[in-house]
Design an enzyme around this catalytic site. Structure first.
Site, PDB file in Angstrom:
ATOM      1  N   HIS A  17      35.937 -33.879  -8.381  1.00 10.17           N
ATOM      2  CA  HIS A  17      35.218 -34.485  -7.245  1.00 10.17           C
ATOM      3  C   HIS A  17      35.832 -35.842  -6.884  1.00 10.17           C
ATOM      4  CE1 HIS A  17      31.561 -32.142  -8.892  1.00 10.17           C
ATOM      5  NE2 HIS A  17      31.834 -31.601  -7.734  1.00 10.17           N
ATOM      6  N   LYS A  41      16.871 -25.522  -6.922  1.00  8.94           N
ATOM      7  CA  LYS A  41      17.956 -25.474  -7.911  1.00  8.94           C
ATOM      8  C   LYS A  41      17.818 -26.677  -8.834  1.00  8.94           C
ATOM      9  CE  LYS A  41      22.968 -25.316  -7.706  1.00  8.94           C
ATOM     10  NZ  LYS A  41      24.086 -25.411  -6.772  1.00  8.94           N
ATOM     11  N   ARG A  90      39.299 -25.561  -4.545  1.00 10.84           N
ATOM     12  CA  ARG A  90      40.086 -25.504  -5.781  1.00 10.84           C
ATOM     13  C   ARG A  90      40.953 -24.255  -5.814  1.00 10.84           C
ATOM     14  NH1 ARG A  90      34.819 -25.856  -9.295  1.00 10.84           N
ATOM     15  NH2 ARG A  90      34.395 -24.390  -7.625  1.00 10.84           N
ATOM     16  N   SER A 128      31.470 -28.190 -12.448  1.00 13.76           N
ATOM     17  CA  SER A 128      30.346 -28.839 -13.142  1.00 13.76           C
ATOM     18  C   SER A 128      29.709 -27.857 -14.124  1.00 13.76           C
ATOM     19  CB  SER A 128      29.303 -29.313 -12.126  1.00 13.76           C
ATOM     20  OG  SER A 128      29.881 -30.243 -11.253  1.00 13.76           O
TER      21      SER A 128
HETATM   22  O1  PNS Z   1      28.176 -28.836  -4.861  1.00 10.89           O
HETATM   23  P1  PNS Z   1      27.557 -27.647  -4.172  1.00 10.89           P
HETATM   24  O2  PNS Z   1      26.309 -27.174  -4.930  1.00 10.89           O
HETATM   25  O3  PNS Z   1      28.536 -26.543  -3.929  1.00 10.89           O
HETATM   26  O4  PNS Z   1      27.057 -28.190  -2.724  1.00 10.89           O
HETATM   27  C1  PNS Z   1      26.401 -27.325  -1.827  1.00 10.89           C
HETATM   28  C2  PNS Z   1      25.834 -28.080  -0.607  1.00 10.89           C
HETATM   29  C3  PNS Z   1      24.998 -29.247  -1.034  1.00 10.89           C
HETATM   30  C4  PNS Z   1      26.984 -28.575   0.235  1.00 10.89           C
HETATM   31  C5  PNS Z   1      24.993 -27.045   0.200  1.00 10.89           C
HETATM   32  O5  PNS Z   1      24.108 -26.409  -0.653  1.00 10.89           O
HETATM   33  C6  PNS Z   1      24.208 -27.691   1.358  1.00 10.89           C
HETATM   34  O6  PNS Z   1      24.780 -28.108   2.331  1.00 10.89           O
HETATM   35  N1  PNS Z   1      22.861 -27.756   1.220  1.00 10.89           N
HETATM   36  C7  PNS Z   1      21.976 -28.283   2.230  1.00 10.89           C
HETATM   37  C8  PNS Z   1      21.209 -27.169   2.952  1.00 10.89           C
HETATM   38  C9  PNS Z   1      21.930 -26.690   4.198  1.00 10.89           C
HETATM   39  O7  PNS Z   1      22.293 -27.464   5.056  1.00 10.89           O
HETATM   40  N2  PNS Z   1      22.115 -25.366   4.313  1.00 10.89           N
HETATM   41  C10 PNS Z   1      22.744 -24.749   5.460  1.00 10.89           C
HETATM   42  C11 PNS Z   1      24.259 -24.720   5.368  1.00 10.89           C
HETATM   43  S1  PNS Z   1      24.822 -23.327   4.453  1.00 10.89           S
END
Ligand code: PNS
Length: 163
Positions: A17, A41, A90, A128
């Site tokens: 990150h 989550k 990645r 992670s």
């Molecule tokens: O590190 P991660 O868990 O892969 O991050 C995921 C994240 C936070 C980018 C994604 O879950 C997110 O954008 N959540 C907010 C909800 C949202 O906007 N959902 C619609 C887009 S798919």
């Protein structure tokens, strides 16, 4: 200047990150790392712990700030008057999930672009989830995460083993 958001769970932040964050801030000059609060989550670390770890891990990198959000990412991006989302890629296995998310966000707001940055190949295997598994099974995570993260992981896991 374009305002740029790097969203994620950061549970916990890894060197991967940080590598992506450094690349993004060197291009855009600013970057907000935005930790999602997802009630569905449950992470290993609390939101406050993640904020503290990210602050420590990015201390000294000019142009970086840390924030949290809940709800839709595009709303947070708009509230911050930003128009770019950064995500790290990645491996090819990341692509489908990221592609789906980027196109969904574009449908929700076509003015917001998602930019993908490749992390250094030395971090291309890091996640992670793997870090938490290695630490839980007694492995050394010092090569994968900043010292503050390794220390908090040790404290969390020894507290969990005591209870
Ligand atoms: O590190 P991660 O868990 O892969 O991050 C995921 C994240 C936070 C980018 C994604 O879950 C997110 O954008 N959540 C907010 C909800 C949202 O906007 N959902 C619609 C887009 S798919």
């Amino acid at each position: 200047m374009r305002k740029v958001i790097y969203p994620g769970s950061f549970d916990p932040v890894t060197f991967g990150h940080i590598d992506v964050a450094k690349r993004a801030v060197s291009i855009f000059g600013n970057l907000t790392l935005a930790i999602v609060l997802n009630p569905e989550k449950r992470g290993l670390f609390t939101l406050q712990e993640r904020v503290d770890m990210l602050k420590q891990a990015t201390k000294g990198i000019k142009g970086i700030s840390i924030d949290t959000f809940d709800g839709l990412l595009v709303n947070f991006v708009r509230q911050n008057k930003a128009n770019v989302i950064v995500r790290g890629l990645r491996a090819i296995s990341d692509f489908e999930y990221e592609f789906q998310m980027a196109l969904t966000n574009r449908k929700l707001d076509e003015r917001i672009e998602t930019v993908f940055l490749m992390s250094s190949e030395q971090y291309s295997y890091l996640s992670s989830r793997a870090i938490k598994e290695i630490a839980t099974l007694g492995g050394d995570v010092a090569r994968f995460v900043p010292p503050c993260v390794a220390a908090l992981l040790r404290r969390k896991l020894s507290a969990a083993n005591r209870s």
